[in-house]
Design an enzyme around this catalytic site. Structure first.
Site, PDB file in Angstrom:
ATOM      1  N   GLU A 230       0.964  -1.212   0.198  1.00  0.00           N
ATOM      2  CA  GLU A 230      -0.140   0.063   0.029  1.00  0.00           C
ATOM      3  C   GLU A 230       0.837   1.110  -0.082  1.00  0.00           C
ATOM      4  OE1 GLU A 230      -3.039  -0.067  -0.459  1.00  0.00           O
ATOM      5  OE2 GLU A 230      -3.723  -2.269   0.153  1.00  0.00           O
ATOM      6  N   CYS A 264      -2.634   9.278   2.389  1.00  0.00           N
ATOM      7  CA  CYS A 264      -2.006   8.528   0.998  1.00  0.00           C
ATOM      8  C   CYS A 264      -3.296   8.953   0.157  1.00  0.00           C
ATOM      9  CB  CYS A 264      -2.311   7.086   1.146  1.00  0.00           C
ATOM     10  SG  CYS A 264      -3.526   6.239   2.081  1.00  0.00           S
TER      11      CYS A 264
END
Ligand code: NAD
Length: 513
Positions: A230, A264
């Site tokens: 990720e 993110c």
């Protein structure tokens, strides 16, 4: 020793010691043993323990928020929403869904395997290594660890050395005997993480930068360790002429500055259709200028968590300014570890701000003409984690949603797919691969075992020896019958070839005796 510094006061909070080789061996010895113990546990036992985690998070909410705020410098509201609410939602989802998702599955068996039954068992991988970043110190490590635990794995957590939340995951592990066996925390820098990988965990759940992600993949590849990656992003928000401007402005401000931009999925590219561009920018500037800075419960945006992150943000702004961009608000540090909410216009591809992850409260705004143009601009980017699309026309929304290369799409909202634990979360391109959360995220913590049960007694299989021309012809007829359209003709052909195969098998076995 690594000092943990409060980004707002710049005072040392405490130190952590880099794990020794002996600590790393001990962590793996404990985790391997725990993995065997967990094999004998049921998913119901494990989700009962996750209920205890929920209770712990709620009982200790204020203290945990204090810890998150002092280590990360983010505002209390951000810590509440991104760490506390997210982790609670994810734990609750596991309690409600883990037993269903992890249950053995019975799947159809084709007619060519007549008389057999087929199953899939979703088994724990063994020891899962969770390597986590500093931006959400509780939720990222905590959710990954509990998904792994729910699936029956032992977990080693290597928190970020910037925001390790020392002692908190140990407190969680002490909530039950099974959790204390299953969860081990190892502190240290990237070097410690590399040593942990060298011990060959059965799976790595990594959340962090693209740079580190590539290093982990390089180290894991020759050891054939599966990895979920990720990674970073530079996510886009697309606002069409017909959008609800008021909502879109509010969403752009929050989507860019939530967690001081250190998300993110933060909005780092804002594309606004030319018909509303001027009006939108005017209202966006007003919204940015209203944002209050500080870490208290009434402040909107906190500090930048690390000095190196501040350097990245400020470096991108200096670069953009030197290359001719217009900074219409902000563009400099705000004191007490903060950075002023910043809007940048006239950004070109030559500027770092256009292509590199910023991870700060800075948004470049671009005008676009047509939907086709904005989809092309969106997809030129090397990242793709979460895209936001704003239009009141469902057909345009659907067209853009399908055309953009990205992991998640929020229509008329921002960063909200993460809020639904039923949805998978993860990216494409340099934003990584694999999925967290949801059924896909939970199954990612397992390996599927394919099981076929045959209760046939006393007769051989048609595919076994001896081969003969007659058997091959029958096989060919069988496959033609299997792949023919459904109907009485198909049933008749299958029955005929079945009988023929049966009598061939009988003939073969008579020849044998
Ligand atoms: P980072 O990559 O610097 O560090 C993450 C973790 O990796 C830390 O625990 C660190 O100690 C460890 N590490 C460092 N070098 C290593 C090595 N060689 N081998 C193994 N581990 C190593 O990331 P960061 O700066 O802590 O976090 C910010 C980044 O994380 C941003 O790019 C952000 O976009 C990304 N992020 C992604 C998601 C997502 O879900 N896609 C979520 C949050 C953050």
């Amino acid at each position: 020793m690594i000092d943990i510094i409060n980004p707002v006061s710049e005072k040392k909070l405490y130190s952590i010691e880099e794990a020794s080789d002996a600590d790393i061996f001990a962590a793996f010895a404990k985790a391997r043993l725990a993995s065997d113990e967990l094999y004998g546990s049921t998913v119901q036992e494990r989700t009962r323990d996750i209920l205890r985690v929920i209770q712990y998070l709620q009982d200790n909410e204020e203290r945990l928020l204090d810890r998150i705020v002092e280590e990360s410098g983010r505002s209390r509201g951000d810590a509440m929403l991104s760490d506390m609410v997210q982790m609670l939602e994810d734990c609750h989802w596991l309690v409600e869904n883990a037993a269903r998702v992890l249950a053995d599955e019975k799947v159809p068996t084709p007619i060519t395997l007549f008389g057999k039954k087929s199953h899939i068992y979703h088994e724990a991988r063994g020891v899962v290594l969770v390597i986590s970043p500093w931006n959400l110190p509780l939720a990222i490590a905590g959710t990954a660890a509990l998904f792994a635990f729910a699936a029956g794995n032992a977990v080693i957590i290597k928190p970020s050395e910037q925001t390790p939340m020392k002692g908190i995951f140990e407190e969680i592990s002490k909530l039950s005997p099974l959790l204390s066996q299953a969860i081990t925390v190892v502190y240290g820098s990237g070097e410690t993480a590399q040593k942990l990988i060298a011990q060959r965990p059965d799976f790595i759940s990594f959340t962090g930068s693209v740079r580190t992600g590539k290093k982990i993949l390089t180290q894991a590849a020759p050891l054939v360790i599966p990895v979920i990656a990720e990674l970073g992003s530079k996510d886009a928000m697309i606002v069409c002429d017909d959008a609800d401007i008021d909502r879109a402005v509010g969403a752009a401000a929050w989507g860019n500055m939530h967690n001081s931009g250190q998300s993110c999925t933060a909005i780092e590219r804002l594309y606004v259709q030319s018909g509303i561009y001027d009006e939108f920018v005017r209202r966006l500037k007003a919204a940015f200028e209203k944002v209050t800075l500080g870490t208290g419960p009434d402040h909107d945006m906190g500090a930048i968590t690390t000095p190196f992150q501040m350097d990245i943000i400020d470096g991108q702004i200096r670069d953009a300014r030197e290359k001719g961009a217009d900074i219409i608000c902000g563009g400099e540090p705000a004191g007490h570890g903060g950075y002023k909410p910043t809007i940048v216009l006239n950004v070109t591809d030559k500027m770092r701000l256009a292509t590199e992850e910023t991870f700060g409260p800075v948004v470049p705004v671009y005008a676009f003409g047509t939907v086709e143009e904005v989809v092309r601009l969106h997809n030129q980017c090397d990242f793709g984690l979460s895209t936001s699309v704003w239009t009141t026309d469902p057909a345009i929304a659907d067209h853009i949603t399908r055309a953009v290369v990205t992991g998640c799409v929020n229509i008329n909202n921002v960063m909200l797919t993460e809020g639904n634990a039923n949805l998978p979360f993860g990216g494409v391109k340099y934003s990584g691969y694999g999925r967290m959360k949801g059924a896909e995220g939970l199954l990612g913590m397992t390996r599927s075992k394919a099981v076929l049960v045959d209760n046939t007694r006393g007769k051989p299989e048609p595919n076994w020896y001896p081969y003969s021309q007659e058997k091959l012809s029958l096989m060919s007829r069988l496959m033609r019958a299997v792949t023919s359209p459904a109907g009485p003709g198909k049933l008749f052909a299958l029955a005929r070839v079945g009988l023929a195969l049966d009598s061939l098998l009988k003939k073969d076995s008579e020849l044998d005796t």
